[in-house]
Design an enzyme around this catalytic site. Structure first.
Site, PDB file in Angstrom:
ATOM      1  N   ASP A  56      -1.021  -7.026   9.217  1.00 31.04           N
ATOM      2  CA  ASP A  56       0.301  -6.787   9.771  1.00 31.04           C
ATOM      3  C   ASP A  56       0.526  -5.826  10.942  1.00 31.04           C
ATOM      4  O   ASP A  56      -0.636  -5.269  11.271  1.00 31.04           O
ATOM      5  CB  ASP A  56       1.238  -5.819   8.688  1.00 31.04           C
ATOM      6  N   TYR A 113      -9.324  -3.739   0.455  1.00 33.73           N
ATOM      7  CA  TYR A 113      -8.249  -2.927   1.180  1.00 33.73           C
ATOM      8  C   TYR A 113      -8.268  -1.430   0.750  1.00 33.73           C
ATOM      9  O   TYR A 113      -8.386  -1.356  -0.392  1.00 33.73           O
ATOM     10  CB  TYR A 113      -6.740  -3.600   1.326  1.00 33.73           C
TER      11      TYR A 113
END
Length: 274
Positions: A56, A113
């Site tokens: 993103d 992540y």
């Protein structure tokens, strides 16, 4: 004549604060286009690269791979020259010649992540971790919610725009919450075969709601059980999120980014699993 270009994997990292994500879009600054432009300038031809995934806007990658097909091997130090002309927030770590046609995106078997949070204002963390000035978070309840994630495989409830994609299945292999001794800094770690749009940031946002007492663990699990999207979805801030590990059946190398290793392992923090 058979066209048989050579395929290379590039091992890179980038700080995403300036970029509207990895993927190329017209009229916005993105990591993919910056790399394609720089490589095209050096190789004197149009270059198209394929990344291992998307990030993103504002999200970072301490480990990322892309592949590219090149007709003829270059006769100069591409590694040095590419790093020299790229901006400081994008780094090339390795250029790896590959046999056959391995795919940077579709061959990845696991992605991990890390999401970093600090709970007090710190000017030296503002671009690398997300500030949430929340005190007395209920870490035990946040931990209980995080522990539920590997038990389910449909993440429709934690996806932005689930109806726009083929399916919402993700196989989460691990999810854990870490804290420093005082609870001033938090790290959420998650690994899976794939992730949905804003999925991790949505999960972190819900974990923070649980920590503040605004959502119960049972309600969190309700969205997993019933594959129901919450009425209010507020993703956590992007700057605390890092794509930190990408694994292939034929390629499993550690991240070369020292800074995120410091964030995860030392700095002034003795991380302890909650």
């Amino acid at each position: 004549m058979i066209y048989n270009p050579l395929r290379y994997f590039f091992h890179i990292a980038y700080h995403g604060a300036r970029y509207s994500g990895w993927q190329k879009h017209p009229k916005i600054l993105n990591v993919q286009e910056v790399l394609e432009t720089a490589m095209g300038r050096l190789l004197k031809k149009q270059i198209a690269i394929v990344g291992c995934g998307r990030t993103d806007a504002g999200v970072h990658a301490s480990q990322f791979f892309f592949h590219v097909d090149i007709d003829n091997e270059w006769d100069f130090d591409l590694f040095f020259r590419l790093n020299k002309i790229l901006p400081d927030d994008i780094a090339i770590f390795d250029i790896i010649p590959m046999n056959g046609r391995p795919h940077a995106r579709f061959d990845a078997t696991q992605r991990a992540y890390d999401y970093f949070i600090h709970t007090y204002k710190d000017p030296f963390l503002s671009n690398y971790s997300s500030l949430y000035p929340i005190y007395n978070l209920d870490l035990d309840k946040m931990k209980a919610a995080a522990a539920l994630l590997p038990l389910y495989n449909d993440y429709r409830g934690f996806c932005k725009g689930p109806d726009r994609i083929e399916h919402t299945l993700c196989y989460v292999s691990s999810a854990a919450l870490f804290s420093d001794v005082n609870g001033d800094k938090l790290r959420f770690h998650i690994s899976a075969n794939r992730f949905l749009s804003k999925m991790i940031r949505i999960i972190v946002g819900k974990l923070l709601e649980i920590g503040r007492g605004e959502m119960s663990v049972d309600e969190f699990e309700h969205y997993l059980i019933n594959k129901e999207t919450p009425k209010a979805i507020i993703p956590a801030y992007p700057q605390g999120l890092y794509l930190s590990k990408v694994t292939y059946p034929y390629l499993d190398i550690p991240s070369r980014s020292l800074f995120t290793s410091i964030l995860r392992n030392n700095m002034d923090i003795d991380w302890q699993e909650v």
